[in-house]
Design a protein around this motif. Structure first.
Motif, PDB file in Angstrom:
ATOM      1  N   ASP A  49      -4.121 -34.468 -14.275  1.00  0.00           N
ATOM      2  CA  ASP A  49      -4.935 -33.297 -14.591  1.00  0.00           C
ATOM      3  C   ASP A  49      -4.749 -32.796 -16.027  1.00  0.00           C
ATOM      4  O   ASP A  49      -5.382 -31.819 -16.418  1.00  0.00           O
ATOM      5  CB  ASP A  49      -4.606 -32.157 -13.617  1.00  0.00           C
ATOM      6  N   PHE A  50      -3.886 -33.457 -16.799  1.00  0.00           N
ATOM      7  CA  PHE A  50      -3.567 -33.024 -18.164  1.00  0.00           C
ATOM      8  C   PHE A  50      -3.826 -34.139 -19.176  1.00  0.00           C
ATOM      9  O   PHE A  50      -2.894 -34.681 -19.763  1.00  0.00           O
ATOM     10  CB  PHE A  50      -2.109 -32.566 -18.244  1.00  0.00           C
ATOM     11  N   PRO A  51      -5.075 -34.489 -19.423  1.00  0.00           N
ATOM     12  CA  PRO A  51      -5.367 -35.552 -20.402  1.00  0.00           C
ATOM     13  C   PRO A  51      -5.089 -35.064 -21.823  1.00  0.00           C
ATOM     14  O   PRO A  51      -5.075 -33.858 -22.079  1.00  0.00           O
ATOM     15  CB  PRO A  51      -6.861 -35.813 -20.196  1.00  0.00           C
ATOM     16  N   PRO A  52      -4.887 -36.000 -22.752  1.00  0.00           N
ATOM     17  CA  PRO A  52      -4.734 -35.590 -24.148  1.00  0.00           C
ATOM     18  C   PRO A  52      -5.936 -34.743 -24.579  1.00  0.00           C
ATOM     19  O   PRO A  52      -7.074 -35.041 -24.238  1.00  0.00           O
ATOM     20  CB  PRO A  52      -4.693 -36.926 -24.903  1.00  0.00           C
ATOM     21  N   GLY A  53      -5.642 -33.653 -25.285  1.00  0.00           N
ATOM     22  CA  GLY A  53      -6.678 -32.726 -25.717  1.00  0.00           C
ATOM     23  C   GLY A  53      -6.832 -31.529 -24.801  1.00  0.00           C
ATOM     24  O   GLY A  53      -7.466 -30.542 -25.169  1.00  0.00           O
ATOM     25  N   TYR A  54      -6.243 -31.585 -23.596  1.00  0.00           N
ATOM     26  CA  TYR A  54      -6.336 -30.450 -22.677  1.00  0.00           C
ATOM     27  C   TYR A  54      -5.591 -29.264 -23.283  1.00  0.00           C
ATOM     28  O   TYR A  54      -4.495 -29.415 -23.808  1.00  0.00           O
ATOM     29  CB  TYR A  54      -5.733 -30.812 -21.314  1.00  0.00           C
ATOM     30  N   ARG A  55      -6.202 -28.079 -23.231  1.00  0.00           N
ATOM     31  CA  ARG A  55      -5.610 -26.868 -23.826  1.00  0.00           C
ATOM     32  C   ARG A  55      -5.604 -25.744 -22.807  1.00  0.00           C
ATOM     33  O   ARG A  55      -6.538 -25.622 -22.011  1.00  0.00           O
ATOM     34  CB  ARG A  55      -6.421 -26.423 -25.036  1.00  0.00           C
ATOM     35  N   TYR A  56      -4.577 -24.916 -22.884  1.00  0.00           N
ATOM     36  CA  TYR A  56      -4.557 -23.695 -22.087  1.00  0.00           C
ATOM     37  C   TYR A  56      -3.773 -22.624 -22.824  1.00  0.00           C
ATOM     38  O   TYR A  56      -3.015 -22.908 -23.746  1.00  0.00           O
ATOM     39  CB  TYR A  56      -3.991 -23.935 -20.681  1.00  0.00           C
ATOM     40  N   GLN A  57      -4.010 -21.390 -22.426  1.00  0.00           N
ATOM     41  CA  GLN A  57      -3.334 -20.237 -23.011  1.00  0.00           C
ATOM     42  C   GLN A  57      -2.655 -19.463 -21.893  1.00  0.00           C
ATOM     43  O   GLN A  57      -3.234 -19.263 -20.833  1.00  0.00           O
ATOM     44  CB  GLN A  57      -4.352 -19.351 -23.720  1.00  0.00           C
TER      45      GLN A  57
END
Length: 191
Positions: A49-57
């Motif tokens: 669920d966390f591919p390269p480029g995935y972002r979160y705050q």
């Protein structure tokens, strides 16, 4: 008769919150929250669920005087920089108030990341922290959040877990990044 103090411990549960900051694949294709009284259930998020480029705050939190006092007492960091107000006000090269220890800020960043719920029950270990840089002080009264970007993701040789290499940016209330680092985390793969 000596004075007596009583302390009440108030427990509350906060609903984990996560905000995607760009259009990237959302983890768990739905990632729904289901409220059941006082508890919060969340869909699990796995390595995939966390591919390269995935972002979160993360959510934000303010640094309080009590945070620094307690951390200094627990860690033994009894340096003038953290616990001598006269020195801080008159001699410190860092002006503007009481400076938060970097180790405390890193701990806050980990706690804020946990509050997102993204690694609930699938997080295995922190494998390393690299390239940590502090670009300006974080003072009492500053409010911080963490912006995380997955840079690399690889499956381990065992195949049942993966390693995420992510950039963590600690950002204050003015939108200024005051600390950043890369961290490698081991996360379970989807069964």
């Amino acid at each position: 008769m000596p004075a007596r103090c009583s302390f009440a411990l108030i427990l509350w549960r906060t609903k984990p919150r996560c905000r995607v900051t760009e259009t990237t694949p959302s983890p768990g294709a739905g990632a729904s929250l289901i409220n059941k009284g006082a508890s919060t259930l969340m869909e699990l998020h796995y390595f995939e669920d966390f591919p390269p480029g995935y972002r979160y705050q993360t959510p934000a939190r303010t640094v309080f005087e009590a945070d620094i006092v307690n951390f200094v007492a627990i860690s033994g960091l009894y340096e003038d920089l953290f616990c001598n107000i006269e020195w801080i006000n008159n001699e410190s090269p860092i002006k503007g108030g009481r400076y938060a220890p970097i180790a405390l800020l890193w701990a806050f960043a980990q706690g804020l990341t946990t509050r997102t719920g993204l690694y609930e029950k699938t997080f295995v270990a922190i494998l390393g922290v690299d390239a940590m840089r502090i670009t300006q002080p974080c003072l009492v009264g500053d409010t911080m959040h963490v912006e995380v970007t997955v840079k690399e993701a690889r499956v381990t040789s065992r195949g049942d877990r993966g390693v995420l290499n992510s950039r963590f940016d600690l950002v204050n209330q003015r939108g200024e990044t005051f600390m950043h680092y890369d961290m490698q985390q081991m996360v379970l793969c989807r069964p």
